[in-house]
Design a protein around this motif. Structure first.
Motif, PDB file in Angstrom:
ATOM      1  N   LEU A 121       0.808  -1.220   0.000  1.00 37.56           N
ATOM      2  CA  LEU A 121       0.000   0.000   0.000  1.00 37.56           C
ATOM      3  C   LEU A 121       0.842   1.271   0.000  1.00 37.56           C
ATOM      4  CD1 LEU A 121       0.147   1.060   3.140  1.00 37.56           C
ATOM      5  CD2 LEU A 121      -1.589  -0.664   3.487  1.00 37.56           C
ATOM      6  N   PHE A 122       2.183   1.124   0.144  1.00 33.69           N
ATOM      7  CA  PHE A 122       3.061   2.288   0.044  1.00 33.69           C
ATOM      8  C   PHE A 122       3.516   2.528  -1.396  1.00 33.69           C
ATOM      9  CE2 PHE A 122       3.532   0.815   4.422  1.00 33.69           C
ATOM     10  CZ  PHE A 122       3.262   1.987   5.105  1.00 33.69           C
TER      11      PHE A 122
ATOM     12  N   LEU B 134      -7.251   3.880  -4.403  1.00 37.43           N
ATOM     13  CA  LEU B 134      -7.386   2.486  -3.980  1.00 37.43           C
ATOM     14  C   LEU B 134      -7.573   2.375  -2.475  1.00 37.43           C
ATOM     15  CD1 LEU B 134      -4.602   0.945  -6.221  1.00 37.43           C
ATOM     16  CD2 LEU B 134      -7.037   0.424  -6.374  1.00 37.43           C
ATOM     17  N   LEU B 135      -6.839   3.192  -1.712  1.00 33.40           N
ATOM     18  CA  LEU B 135      -6.934   3.128  -0.259  1.00 33.40           C
ATOM     19  C   LEU B 135      -8.286   3.610   0.244  1.00 33.40           C
ATOM     20  CD1 LEU B 135      -3.372   4.398   0.683  1.00 33.40           C
ATOM     21  CD2 LEU B 135      -4.247   2.076   0.913  1.00 33.40           C
ATOM     22  N   ALA B 136      -8.956   4.423  -0.577  1.00 32.98           N
ATOM     23  CA  ALA B 136     -10.251   4.965  -0.165  1.00 32.98           C
ATOM     24  C   ALA B 136     -11.406   4.023  -0.470  1.00 32.98           C
ATOM     25  CB  ALA B 136     -10.489   6.307  -0.852  1.00 32.98           C
ATOM     26  N   GLN B 137     -11.127   2.912  -1.156  1.00 30.11           N
ATOM     27  CA  GLN B 137     -12.196   1.982  -1.513  1.00 30.11           C
ATOM     28  C   GLN B 137     -11.677   0.557  -1.454  1.00 30.11           C
ATOM     29  OE1 GLN B 137     -13.124   3.155  -5.526  1.00 30.11           O
ATOM     30  NE2 GLN B 137     -11.407   2.088  -6.396  1.00 30.11           N
ATOM     31  N   ASP B 138     -12.583  -0.393  -1.416  1.00 29.70           N
ATOM     32  CA  ASP B 138     -12.217  -1.808  -1.383  1.00 29.70           C
ATOM     33  C   ASP B 138     -12.423  -2.485  -2.729  1.00 29.70           C
ATOM     34  OD1 ASP B 138     -11.463  -1.760   1.206  1.00 29.70           O
ATOM     35  OD2 ASP B 138     -13.384  -2.444   2.008  1.00 29.70           O
ATOM     36  N   GLU B 139     -12.899  -1.749  -3.707  1.00 30.81           N
ATOM     37  CA  GLU B 139     -13.290  -2.368  -4.964  1.00 30.81           C
ATOM     38  C   GLU B 139     -12.118  -2.486  -5.925  1.00 30.81           C
ATOM     39  OE1 GLU B 139     -16.396   0.078  -6.379  1.00 30.81           O
ATOM     40  OE2 GLU B 139     -17.759  -0.377  -4.732  1.00 30.81           O
ATOM     41  N   THR B 140     -12.341  -3.270  -6.978  1.00 29.87           N
ATOM     42  CA  THR B 140     -11.351  -3.415  -8.033  1.00 29.87           C
ATOM     43  C   THR B 140     -11.250  -2.119  -8.820  1.00 29.87           C
ATOM     44  OG1 THR B 140     -11.857  -5.751  -8.232  1.00 29.87           O
ATOM     45  CG2 THR B 140     -10.770  -4.717 -10.106  1.00 29.87           C
ATOM     46  N   ALA B 141     -10.031  -1.756  -9.195  1.00 27.43           N
ATOM     47  CA  ALA B 141      -9.823  -0.563 -10.012  1.00 27.43           C
ATOM     48  C   ALA B 141      -9.340  -0.987 -11.384  1.00 27.43           C
ATOM     49  CB  ALA B 141      -8.800   0.357  -9.352  1.00 27.43           C
ATOM     50  N   ALA B 142      -9.709  -0.215 -12.382  1.00 27.78           N
ATOM     51  CA  ALA B 142      -9.268  -0.518 -13.744  1.00 27.78           C
ATOM     52  C   ALA B 142      -8.843   0.766 -14.416  1.00 27.78           C
ATOM     53  CB  ALA B 142     -10.389  -1.184 -14.537  1.00 27.78           C
TER      54      ALA B 142
ATOM     55  N   VAL C  17      -0.464   8.478   2.703  1.00 24.91           N
ATOM     56  CA  VAL C  17      -0.829   7.104   2.346  1.00 24.91           C
ATOM     57  C   VAL C  17      -1.856   6.513   3.306  1.00 24.91           C
ATOM     58  CG1 VAL C  17       0.055   4.749   2.111  1.00 24.91           C
ATOM     59  CG2 VAL C  17       1.347   6.658   1.170  1.00 24.91           C
ATOM     60  N   MET C  18      -1.670   6.734   4.617  1.00 23.04           N
ATOM     61  CA  MET C  18      -2.517   6.050   5.597  1.00 23.04           C
ATOM     62  C   MET C  18      -3.308   6.988   6.493  1.00 23.04           C
ATOM     63  SD  MET C  18       0.070   2.943   6.704  1.00 23.04           S
ATOM     64  CE  MET C  18      -1.203   1.867   7.333  1.00 23.04           C
ATOM     65  N   GLY C  19      -3.078   8.287   6.381  1.00 18.30           N
ATOM     66  CA  GLY C  19      -3.790   9.228   7.233  1.00 18.30           C
ATOM     67  C   GLY C  19      -3.372   9.145   8.688  1.00 18.30           C
TER      68      GLY C  19
ATOM     69  N   GLN D 117      -1.767  -2.078  10.533  1.00 22.02           N
ATOM     70  CA  GLN D 117      -1.118  -0.841  10.092  1.00 22.02           C
ATOM     71  C   GLN D 117       0.238  -0.672  10.766  1.00 22.02           C
ATOM     72  OE1 GLN D 117      -4.324   1.897  11.118  1.00 22.02           O
ATOM     73  NE2 GLN D 117      -4.743   2.260   8.955  1.00 22.02           N
ATOM     74  N   TYR D 118       0.296  -0.953  12.069  1.00 21.59           N
ATOM     75  CA  TYR D 118       1.558  -0.809  12.799  1.00 21.59           C
ATOM     76  C   TYR D 118       2.634  -1.710  12.197  1.00 21.59           C
ATOM     77  CZ  TYR D 118       4.997  -0.849  16.550  1.00 21.59           C
ATOM     78  OH  TYR D 118       6.170  -0.752  17.250  1.00 21.59           O
ATOM     79  N   ILE D 119       2.273  -2.971  11.920  1.00 21.09           N
ATOM     80  CA  ILE D 119       3.245  -3.930  11.382  1.00 21.09           C
ATOM     81  C   ILE D 119       3.676  -3.526   9.974  1.00 21.09           C
ATOM     82  CG2 ILE D 119       3.562  -6.336  10.676  1.00 21.09           C
ATOM     83  CD1 ILE D 119       1.678  -7.114  12.981  1.00 21.09           C
ATOM     84  N   LEU D 120       2.721  -3.080   9.151  1.00 22.88           N
ATOM     85  CA  LEU D 120       3.057  -2.640   7.795  1.00 22.88           C
ATOM     86  C   LEU D 120       4.018  -1.451   7.828  1.00 22.88           C
ATOM     87  CD1 LEU D 120      -0.436  -2.871   6.095  1.00 22.88           C
ATOM     88  CD2 LEU D 120       1.599  -4.127   5.395  1.00 22.88           C
ATOM     89  N   ILE D 121       3.756  -0.505   8.727  1.00 21.85           N
ATOM     90  CA  ILE D 121       4.630   0.670   8.837  1.00 21.85           C
ATOM     91  C   ILE D 121       6.016   0.258   9.318  1.00 21.85           C
ATOM     92  CG2 ILE D 121       4.977   2.869  10.041  1.00 21.85           C
ATOM     93  CD1 ILE D 121       1.886   3.091  10.151  1.00 21.85           C
ATOM     94  N   TYR D 122       6.071  -0.691  10.262  1.00 23.37           N
ATOM     95  CA  TYR D 122       7.365  -1.184  10.756  1.00 23.37           C
ATOM     96  C   TYR D 122       8.187  -1.763   9.605  1.00 23.37           C
ATOM     97  CZ  TYR D 122      10.655  -4.474  12.870  1.00 23.37           C
ATOM     98  OH  TYR D 122      11.790  -5.184  13.184  1.00 23.37           O
ATOM     99  N   GLU D 123       7.556  -2.603   8.779  1.00 24.39           N
ATOM    100  CA  GLU D 123       8.280  -3.198   7.647  1.00 24.39           C
ATOM    101  C   GLU D 123       8.732  -2.122   6.668  1.00 24.39           C
ATOM    102  OE1 GLU D 123       5.217  -6.170   6.499  1.00 24.39           O
ATOM    103  OE2 GLU D 123       6.853  -7.614   6.719  1.00 24.39           O
ATOM    104  N   TRP D 124       7.858  -1.146   6.433  1.00 23.33           N
ATOM    105  CA  TRP D 124       8.183  -0.071   5.495  1.00 23.33           C
ATOM    106  C   TRP D 124       9.340   0.778   6.019  1.00 23.33           C
ATOM    107  CZ3 TRP D 124       6.928   5.372   6.109  1.00 23.33           C
ATOM    108  CH2 TRP D 124       7.209   6.139   4.975  1.00 23.33           C
TER     109      TRP D 124
END
Length: 543
Positions: free
Chosen positions: A175-176, A204-212, A397-399, A341-348
């Motif tokens: 997501l980054f 994409l982050l603002a919705q859960d749907e598929t984007a095209a 990215v994450m607010g 979110q915490y774990i994703l940010i840690y990896e990033w």
């Protein structure tokens, strides 16, 4: 397997007698089901991608209304409309065909010798057969990928297998916006995919749907699908199609693929959390405020070396805290959105800092306060500009707001805990600079506070270098000289005041001070030097 399109449906042997009425009909429209009806308000209940069968009985006296129906069905979108001409409508008026051509909406003619029921059953049977093939194919995909996950296959291996199955360029992004892997793609296609994803990541982050979307003015098509690990979309699968208007991958297959990748990243989360627990435990032991014996200190140094800690002449601890999470509990082992979110940010952060700075900046977690601890091992790294960039990007990215607090500089690993606890305290009593309200800088109280960053060994070396034999005197004469020197400096170098305080003659004080200058090999009339001597006397008094 591809989704059914109208062009392929019309190639079926039992349906070849259906005639396309309008020249500009878009036969690449997806057909997911078939409906037979004479109801004028069919738009209200017919599902998208439906092929509508009708005699158009309701429009035999008003084909203008049929034009309105075509417009509404096209907006749905609908796959097209097959009409049995000759029963109620002798022929379609030119305006109906014109509207259909303008929209690319397919109009088909059903032969008089075929009933709507026959056409309906032939079409539906063919679509269902195709869907059954898709289902079997999807189940095989699921079985193959599930086995790969159980065998601890890498992300690259999963992507390679998916690439062979889909025969299209595919990419995985976090997501980054970082590309985590790809298959069947050239370097140019990777760059194109990265550019496209970076432009759409906010949406994409603002919705859960598929984007095209499209690339290069319509030359390339792509679709992006969210991958959910637990309760949050953490990664995205992008499929780059190799031809204009190429059919999308079957939804059955995609559902299974996304499920498998979700399982992979969910498993990866727990592996990452295990690492977080280990590094957090190490940091707590390293910085706890208690005296460590020689064996414990040596073990910590060896363990720290494995994590990237090295012997150097500069250290600083900076803490980054997720301010919106303050006061919340970190739930484990069942992760919720904020834990993910915490774990994703840690990896990033690890990737951004440890990778870019070659481990001269290390990242340690502190889940109890939703913080990240940055151990800086090189003075030029983690400047205010770096912290601003991290803060701004994470907000975009994450607010989430990452608030920083800087500890003091220290010069030995043994005094690292001092910088850490000063960083924690600076959240409350640090100072803000340059109008930036999310970076708290350490503010030394006085020179004694600053010198606390030195280890006992360093202090001892400095004191011996300046005071010589007066640093730690052993004989009675040296003790008397040291006492006289300290009193003399406390009295602002006044011979009279020193003599009065020590109850000795002034000449005795003059002799002793001259003797001290000989030992120190320096002149006590220099104010800067006197301050250094006075400071060393204070520190050696405590030892």
């Amino acid at each position: 397997m591809d989704e059914m399109i109208l062009r392929d449906l019309l190639k079926e042997k039992t349906l070849r007698d259906l005639v396309v009425i309008n020249e500009k009909a878009d036969l690449d429209r997806v057909v997911s089901t078939v409906e037979s009806t004479e109801t004028p308000d069919v738009v209200a209940y017919v599902p998208p991608h439906t092929l509508l069968l009708t005699t158009a009985m309701a429009y035999q006296n008003c084909q203008g209304e049929l034009c309105k129906l075509i417009v509404s069905l096209n907006q749905l979108p609908c796959a097209g409309m097959a009409i049995k001409i000759g029963r109620f409508i002798g022929e379609l008026e030119p305006q109906v065909v014109q509207v259909a051509d303008e929209l690319g909406f397919p109009l088909l003619q059903i032969p008089m010798y075929q009933t709507l029921g026959e056409v309906y059953h032939h079409m539906l049977a063919y679509i269902w057969d195709n869907e059954n093939e898709d289902l079997l194919y999807a189940l095989n995909i699921q079985k193959r990928f599930y086995n790969l996950v159980l065998q601890n296959a890498s992300l690259n291996k999963l992507l390679s297998n998916l690439g062979m199955a889909l025969k299209q360029p595919i990419f995985i992004f976090d997501l980054f916006g970082s590309l985590r892997g790809s298959s069947n793609a050239t370097k140019q296609e990777e760059r194109m995919a990265e550019n496209s994803f970076s432009m759409m990541v906010g949406e994409l982050l603002a919705q859960d749907e598929t984007a095209a979307g499209e690339e290069n003015k319509g030359v390339r098509d792509y679709s992006i699908y969210p991958i959910r690990a637990a309760s949050y979309n953490t990664h995205y699968l992008m499929i780059l199609e190799t031809e204009k208007r190429m059919n999308t991958v079957s939804s059955f297959v995609l559902e299974q693929v996304l499920l498998i990748f979700g399982m992979y990243f969910y498993k990866d989360f727990y592996l990452c959390y295990n690492e977080i627990q280990q590094r957090e435990s190490f940091w707590c032991r390293l910085t706890e405020q208690k005296k460590k014996d020689a064996g414990e200190s040596q073990n910590l140094l060896l363990e720290g070396k494995e994590l990237g800690i090295k012997k150097c002449s500069y250290y600083q601890v900076i803490i980054g805290r997720l301010s919106q999470m303050e006061g919340r509990r970190f739930h484990t082992p069942k992760f919720m959105k904020k834990e993910e979110q915490y774990i994703l940010i840690y990896e990033w952060l690890k990737e951004q800092l440890e990778g870019v700075y070659h481990r001269e900046v290390l990242v340690f977690p502190d889940t109890t306060s939703w913080s990240y601890i940055f151990l800086v091992q090189e003075r030029r790294h983690m400047a205010e500009e770096n912290m601003r960039q991290l803060h701004q990007y994470l907000w975009q990215v994450m607010g989430l707001q990452l608030e920083f607090s800087c500890g003091n500089e220290v010069y030995e690993l043994e005094t690292l805990s001092n910088s850490y606890w000063k960083a924690k305290a600076s959240f409350h009593n640090g100072e803000l600079k340059n109008g930036v309200d999310y970076i708290h800088h350490y503010k030394p109280q006085n020179i004694l506070e600053l010198l606390k960053s030195l280890s006992d060994n360093q202090i001892q070396d400095v004191c011996v270098q300046i005071l010589k034999s007066l640093a730690y005197p052993q004989d009675e004469m040296s003790l008397e000289l040291r006492k006289t020197l300290k009193t003399y400096l406390d009295c602002h170098c006044s011979i009279i005041e020193t003599a009065n305080l020590l109850f000795v003659h002034r000449n005795t004080i003059r002799y002793r001070i001259k003797r001290c200058e000989e030992i120190l090999e320096n002149d006590l009339r220099d104010p800067d030097y006197c301050f250094q001597v006075q400071l060393c006397l204070v520190f050696t008094d405590k030892c």
